[in-house]
Design an enzyme around this catalytic site. Sequence first.
Site, PDB file in Angstrom:
ATOM      1  N   THR A 154       0.861  -1.182   0.000  1.00 17.03           N
ATOM      2  CA  THR A 154       0.000   0.000   0.000  1.00 17.03           C
ATOM      3  C   THR A 154       0.896   1.229   0.000  1.00 17.03           C
ATOM      4  O   THR A 154       1.930   1.273   0.691  1.00 17.03           O
ATOM      5  CB  THR A 154      -1.033  -0.028   1.147  1.00 17.03           C
ATOM      6  OG1 THR A 154      -1.858   1.137   1.041  1.00 17.03           O
ATOM      7  CG2 THR A 154      -0.393  -0.088   2.520  1.00 17.03           C
ATOM      8  N   GLU A 155       0.533   2.227  -0.827  1.00 16.86           N
ATOM      9  CA  GLU A 155       1.424   3.354  -1.134  1.00 16.86           C
ATOM     10  C   GLU A 155       1.910   4.105   0.095  1.00 16.86           C
ATOM     11  O   GLU A 155       2.960   4.720   0.083  1.00 16.86           O
ATOM     12  CB  GLU A 155       0.714   4.380  -2.039  1.00 16.86           C
ATOM     13  CG  GLU A 155       0.335   3.895  -3.405  1.00 16.86           C
ATOM     14  CD  GLU A 155      -1.111   3.441  -3.431  1.00 16.86           C
ATOM     15  OE1 GLU A 155      -1.428   2.416  -2.792  1.00 16.86           O
ATOM     16  OE2 GLU A 155      -1.921   4.112  -4.089  1.00 16.86           O
ATOM     17  N   ASN A 156       1.094   4.109   1.150  1.00 15.95           N
ATOM     18  CA  ASN A 156       1.455   4.903   2.321  1.00 15.95           C
ATOM     19  C   ASN A 156       2.445   4.204   3.243  1.00 15.95           C
ATOM     20  O   ASN A 156       2.602   4.612   4.389  1.00 15.95           O
ATOM     21  CB  ASN A 156       0.195   5.328   3.087  1.00 15.95           C
ATOM     22  CG  ASN A 156      -0.655   4.153   3.495  1.00 15.95           C
ATOM     23  OD1 ASN A 156      -0.831   3.217   2.741  1.00 15.95           O
ATOM     24  ND2 ASN A 156      -1.173   4.190   4.706  1.00 15.95           N
ATOM     25  N   GLY A 157       3.121   3.168   2.746  1.00 14.04           N
ATOM     26  CA  GLY A 157       4.289   2.694   3.475  1.00 14.04           C
ATOM     27  C   GLY A 157       4.191   1.363   4.173  1.00 14.04           C
ATOM     28  O   GLY A 157       4.735   1.200   5.265  1.00 14.04           O
ATOM     29  N   SER A 193       8.489   3.767  -0.735  1.00 11.83           N
ATOM     30  CA  SER A 193       7.268   3.152  -1.245  1.00 11.83           C
ATOM     31  C   SER A 193       7.127   3.368  -2.750  1.00 11.83           C
ATOM     32  O   SER A 193       6.789   2.443  -3.497  1.00 11.83           O
ATOM     33  CB  SER A 193       6.055   3.738  -0.517  1.00 11.83           C
ATOM     34  OG  SER A 193       4.882   3.080  -0.927  1.00 11.83           O
TER      35      SER A 193
END
Lengths: 217, 236
Positions: free
Chosen positions: A48-51, A90
């Site tokens: 997931t892009e937020n890490g 990320s």
Amino acid sequence: MSTGWNREQIAARVAQDIPDGSYVNLGIGIPELVAQFVPEGREFIYHTENGLLGMGPPPSDEERDLDLMNAGKKYVTAMPGAAYFHHADSFSMIRGGHLDVCVLGTLQVAANGDIANWSTGELDAVPAVGGAMDLVQGVKQIFVVTQHTTKTGEPKLVERCTYPLTGVGVVSRVYSDLAVIDITPDGFQLVELAPGVTFDEVKTKTGATLRPPAGSN
Amino acid sequence: MINKVCPTVAQAVADIPDGATVMVGGFGASGSPIELLHALIDQGAKNLTVINNNTGNGEVGLAALIANGQVSKMICSFPRSSQSRVFPKFYKEGKIALDLVPQGTLAERIRAAGAGMPAFYTPTTVGTVLAEGKEQREFEGRTYVLERWLKADYALIKCETADPLGNLTYNKTARNFSPLMCMAATTTIVQTRRLVERGEINPEHVVTPGIFVDRVVEVSEPVHEDILIAEGRRYP
């Protein structure tokens, strides 16, 4: 009258095409459902892009951690073996070609692989792009899931996108409620029909030339 | 002896002037430095340019800073969400400017500023309206877009653990943009849930080394945006 696939069935069909051991990023909506249909014997690791790499299912109330969200700002869990990292790492995973599959929803997808999924171009709307433009450029395979037509019956699979583009020539395969369709150098090509759906029906509802499956007449 | 500890959030943000560019850590509610943002509302600096992935939710934190008329421009990737009401209203009324940047480009522009790299080429946005007017160049047969670094005067950051030297650790996905912003701002101000003694953070576990941090203030029981919104709270 067609039956076709419902949202869950589309997601389950997508999951069949993701190889064991893939690193996968799932967009919001039907793409999120793919995680519920991992075929027996396969393991996918979700990014997931937020890490977070190794995202797990939604938490119970007791498990919920206010600092543990996905890119859709929903609470999630972390699987054993998960890793946290900052945004530049990320998006290095994304842009650097380290993720295998990204499953995205869309407004339009074109026969040349162009995708438009971030804006309808309306002047009074607040534009928002998020990570979509990075994902479509960087992830090795872009799978698009969509209803075949809009609520008013307009085709979403088109010759050329009329909405502002997210990326050019990036989509490999489209999964709709009616069919699975490949993007080839010659445009849309049918892979598989949903139950009770005919080739002619899909052809009629597609806004560009649809070729029959490879090897058929 | 170096000691970056600041006694209160009010003192920590006291010198932020009108017209400053301020990076705000957080992705949606996770990692949002609510106490520092509320201190900035109390302090009253105006005409700010704010850099964050989003534009705040409800009427607390970043959304409250915008609602208070202190922000003239937002640089972000995703300015709307289900709980985002203030920014869309201000935007449609022409009261706030928007610079829309794809999320990965936003992260890399901030990282580049912290790393002393004025520009870089990225494949993101090629062939889209967001690449218009930007220099493009081909490398090994593929087209890339030139993007510039993104610096700030201040960064407002929330972390989990800090020591007096400014070494930081974060909690889970509350990390997001924060380590990058710490590097890219002239003055980095951090609120920490736990302030520990020098040497208590294992050097192997430090995520942001203290060289990137200027002020640390302990906020041991930070409020959370989602809880404030669920309670119907607004600030001030």
